[in-house]
Design a protein around this motif. Sequence first.
Motif, PDB file in Angstrom:
ATOM      1  N   GLN A  49       0.839  -1.187   0.000  1.00  0.00           N
ATOM      2  CA  GLN A  49       0.000   0.000   0.000  1.00  0.00           C
ATOM      3  C   GLN A  49       0.883   1.249   0.000  1.00  0.00           C
ATOM      4  O   GLN A  49       1.792   1.380   0.810  1.00  0.00           O
ATOM      5  N   VAL A  50       0.596   2.157  -0.908  1.00  0.00           N
ATOM      6  CA  VAL A  50       1.376   3.387  -1.013  1.00  0.00           C
ATOM      7  C   VAL A  50       0.891   4.378   0.028  1.00  0.00           C
ATOM      8  O   VAL A  50      -0.302   4.640   0.151  1.00  0.00           O
ATOM      9  N   GLN A  51       1.830   4.916   0.778  1.00  0.00           N
ATOM     10  CA  GLN A  51       1.481   5.897   1.800  1.00  0.00           C
ATOM     11  C   GLN A  51       2.462   7.053   1.813  1.00  0.00           C
ATOM     12  O   GLN A  51       3.658   6.861   1.615  1.00  0.00           O
ATOM     13  N   LEU A  52       1.918   8.234   2.057  1.00  0.00           N
ATOM     14  CA  LEU A  52       2.721   9.413   2.347  1.00  0.00           C
ATOM     15  C   LEU A  52       2.306   9.869   3.738  1.00  0.00           C
ATOM     16  O   LEU A  52       1.116  10.103   3.974  1.00  0.00           O
ATOM     17  N   VAL A  53       3.265   9.985   4.628  1.00  0.00           N
ATOM     18  CA  VAL A  53       2.948  10.324   6.009  1.00  0.00           C
ATOM     19  C   VAL A  53       3.702  11.588   6.399  1.00  0.00           C
ATOM     20  O   VAL A  53       4.936  11.609   6.415  1.00  0.00           O
ATOM     21  N   GLU A  54       2.924  12.624   6.713  1.00  0.00           N
ATOM     22  CA  GLU A  54       3.516  13.893   7.137  1.00  0.00           C
ATOM     23  C   GLU A  54       3.721  13.905   8.650  1.00  0.00           C
ATOM     24  O   GLU A  54       2.967  13.282   9.400  1.00  0.00           O
ATOM     25  N   SER A  55       4.716  14.658   9.076  1.00  0.00           N
ATOM     26  CA  SER A  55       4.967  14.861  10.500  1.00  0.00           C
ATOM     27  C   SER A  55       5.653  16.204  10.690  1.00  0.00           C
ATOM     28  O   SER A  55       6.119  16.815   9.716  1.00  0.00           O
ATOM     29  N   GLY A  56       5.693  16.657  11.941  1.00  0.00           N
ATOM     30  CA  GLY A  56       6.394  17.892  12.258  1.00  0.00           C
ATOM     31  C   GLY A  56       5.519  19.104  12.482  1.00  0.00           C
ATOM     32  O   GLY A  56       6.012  20.176  12.830  1.00  0.00           O
ATOM     33  N   GLY A  57       4.220  18.940  12.283  1.00  0.00           N
ATOM     34  CA  GLY A  57       3.326  20.060  12.532  1.00  0.00           C
ATOM     35  C   GLY A  57       3.182  20.344  14.020  1.00  0.00           C
ATOM     36  O   GLY A  57       3.669  19.598  14.868  1.00  0.00           O
ATOM     37  N   GLY A  58       2.524  21.451  14.325  1.00  0.00           N
ATOM     38  CA  GLY A  58       2.315  21.801  15.723  1.00  0.00           C
ATOM     39  C   GLY A  58       1.920  23.246  15.881  1.00  0.00           C
ATOM     40  O   GLY A  58       1.547  23.924  14.916  1.00  0.00           O
ATOM     41  N   LEU A  59       2.006  23.710  17.116  1.00  0.00           N
ATOM     42  CA  LEU A  59       1.655  25.081  17.469  1.00  0.00           C
ATOM     43  C   LEU A  59       2.938  25.879  17.667  1.00  0.00           C
ATOM     44  O   LEU A  59       3.838  25.448  18.397  1.00  0.00           O
ATOM     45  N   VAL A  60       3.014  27.034  17.028  1.00  0.00           N
ATOM     46  CA  VAL A  60       4.203  27.874  17.129  1.00  0.00           C
ATOM     47  C   VAL A  60       3.778  29.338  17.136  1.00  0.00           C
ATOM     48  O   VAL A  60       2.734  29.683  16.571  1.00  0.00           O
ATOM     49  N   GLN A  61       4.558  30.170  17.768  1.00  0.00           N
ATOM     50  CA  GLN A  61       4.264  31.605  17.789  1.00  0.00           C
ATOM     51  C   GLN A  61       4.705  32.244  16.477  1.00  0.00           C
ATOM     52  O   GLN A  61       5.618  31.747  15.799  1.00  0.00           O
ATOM     53  N   ALA A  62       4.074  33.339  16.159  1.00  0.00           N
ATOM     54  CA  ALA A  62       4.457  34.099  14.972  1.00  0.00           C
ATOM     55  C   ALA A  62       5.942  34.437  15.034  1.00  0.00           C
ATOM     56  O   ALA A  62       6.465  34.805  16.091  1.00  0.00           O
ATOM     57  N   GLY A  63       6.608  34.272  13.878  1.00  0.00           N
ATOM     58  CA  GLY A  63       8.042  34.490  13.819  1.00  0.00           C
ATOM     59  C   GLY A  63       8.863  33.234  14.048  1.00  0.00           C
ATOM     60  O   GLY A  63      10.077  33.227  13.803  1.00  0.00           O
ATOM     61  N   GLY A  64       8.206  32.182  14.489  1.00  0.00           N
ATOM     62  CA  GLY A  64       8.895  30.934  14.767  1.00  0.00           C
ATOM     63  C   GLY A  64       9.088  30.081  13.536  1.00  0.00           C
ATOM     64  O   GLY A  64       8.767  30.489  12.404  1.00  0.00           O
ATOM     65  N   SER A  65       9.607  28.875  13.779  1.00  0.00           N
ATOM     66  CA  SER A  65       9.939  27.961  12.675  1.00  0.00           C
ATOM     67  C   SER A  65       9.426  26.555  12.963  1.00  0.00           C
ATOM     68  O   SER A  65       9.294  26.156  14.130  1.00  0.00           O
ATOM     69  N   LEU A  66       9.155  25.843  11.882  1.00  0.00           N
ATOM     70  CA  LEU A  66       8.816  24.425  11.951  1.00  0.00           C
ATOM     71  C   LEU A  66       9.426  23.733  10.751  1.00  0.00           C
ATOM     72  O   LEU A  66       9.612  24.346   9.689  1.00  0.00           O
ATOM     73  N   ARG A  67       9.693  22.450  10.907  1.00  0.00           N
ATOM     74  CA  ARG A  67      10.168  21.639   9.798  1.00  0.00           C
ATOM     75  C   ARG A  67       9.238  20.449   9.615  1.00  0.00           C
ATOM     76  O   ARG A  67       9.133  19.605  10.511  1.00  0.00           O
ATOM     77  N   LEU A  68       8.577  20.408   8.480  1.00  0.00           N
ATOM     78  CA  LEU A  68       7.697  19.295   8.159  1.00  0.00           C
ATOM     79  C   LEU A  68       8.460  18.228   7.392  1.00  0.00           C
ATOM     80  O   LEU A  68       9.341  18.549   6.592  1.00  0.00           O
ATOM     81  N   SER A  69       8.100  16.987   7.643  1.00  0.00           N
ATOM     82  CA  SER A  69       8.677  15.859   6.910  1.00  0.00           C
ATOM     83  C   SER A  69       7.561  15.055   6.274  1.00  0.00           C
ATOM     84  O   SER A  69       6.442  15.000   6.793  1.00  0.00           O
ATOM     85  N   CYS A  70       7.879  14.422   5.168  1.00  0.00           N
ATOM     86  CA  CYS A  70       6.935  13.552   4.472  1.00  0.00           C
ATOM     87  C   CYS A  70       7.670  12.289   4.085  1.00  0.00           C
ATOM     88  O   CYS A  70       8.567  12.330   3.237  1.00  0.00           O
TER      89      CYS A  70
END
Length: 123
Positions: free
Chosen positions: A1-22
């Motif tokens: 089964q083909v799957q794409l799974v995202e991770s790395g989301g969340g809550l952050v304050q304005a001006g902050g950073s996040l890194r998403l992975s797939c």
Amino acid sequence: QVQLVESGGGLVQAGGSLRLSCAASGRTFSSNAMGWFRQAPGKEREFVAAISWRGGRTYYADSVSGRFTISRDNKNTVYLEMNSLKPDDTAVYYCAAARGTQPMRTIYDYAYWGQGTQVTVSS
């Protein structure tokens, strides 16, 4: 089964950073362009960024250009580095695999989709 799974989301304050992975499983997408889209409540899904199959070409939406960076490795994973986040960036972010090798901006050019990861930016 083909799957794409995202991770790395969340809550952050304005001006902050996040890194998403797939992470892809079930098949390799090394010959496919990959993209990130997002959908805010009450709005249509919109293009964010895309990268070619070898990583040499990238496209960005005007709203994220200069703040977001898409990249990929040789292990079937795509990343979205997000800096200087704004409340308007709040949305569910989706990873997608394109039908071809070149980066595309429309959802119709993508054949496989992940389930999405929530990104919330507080002011």
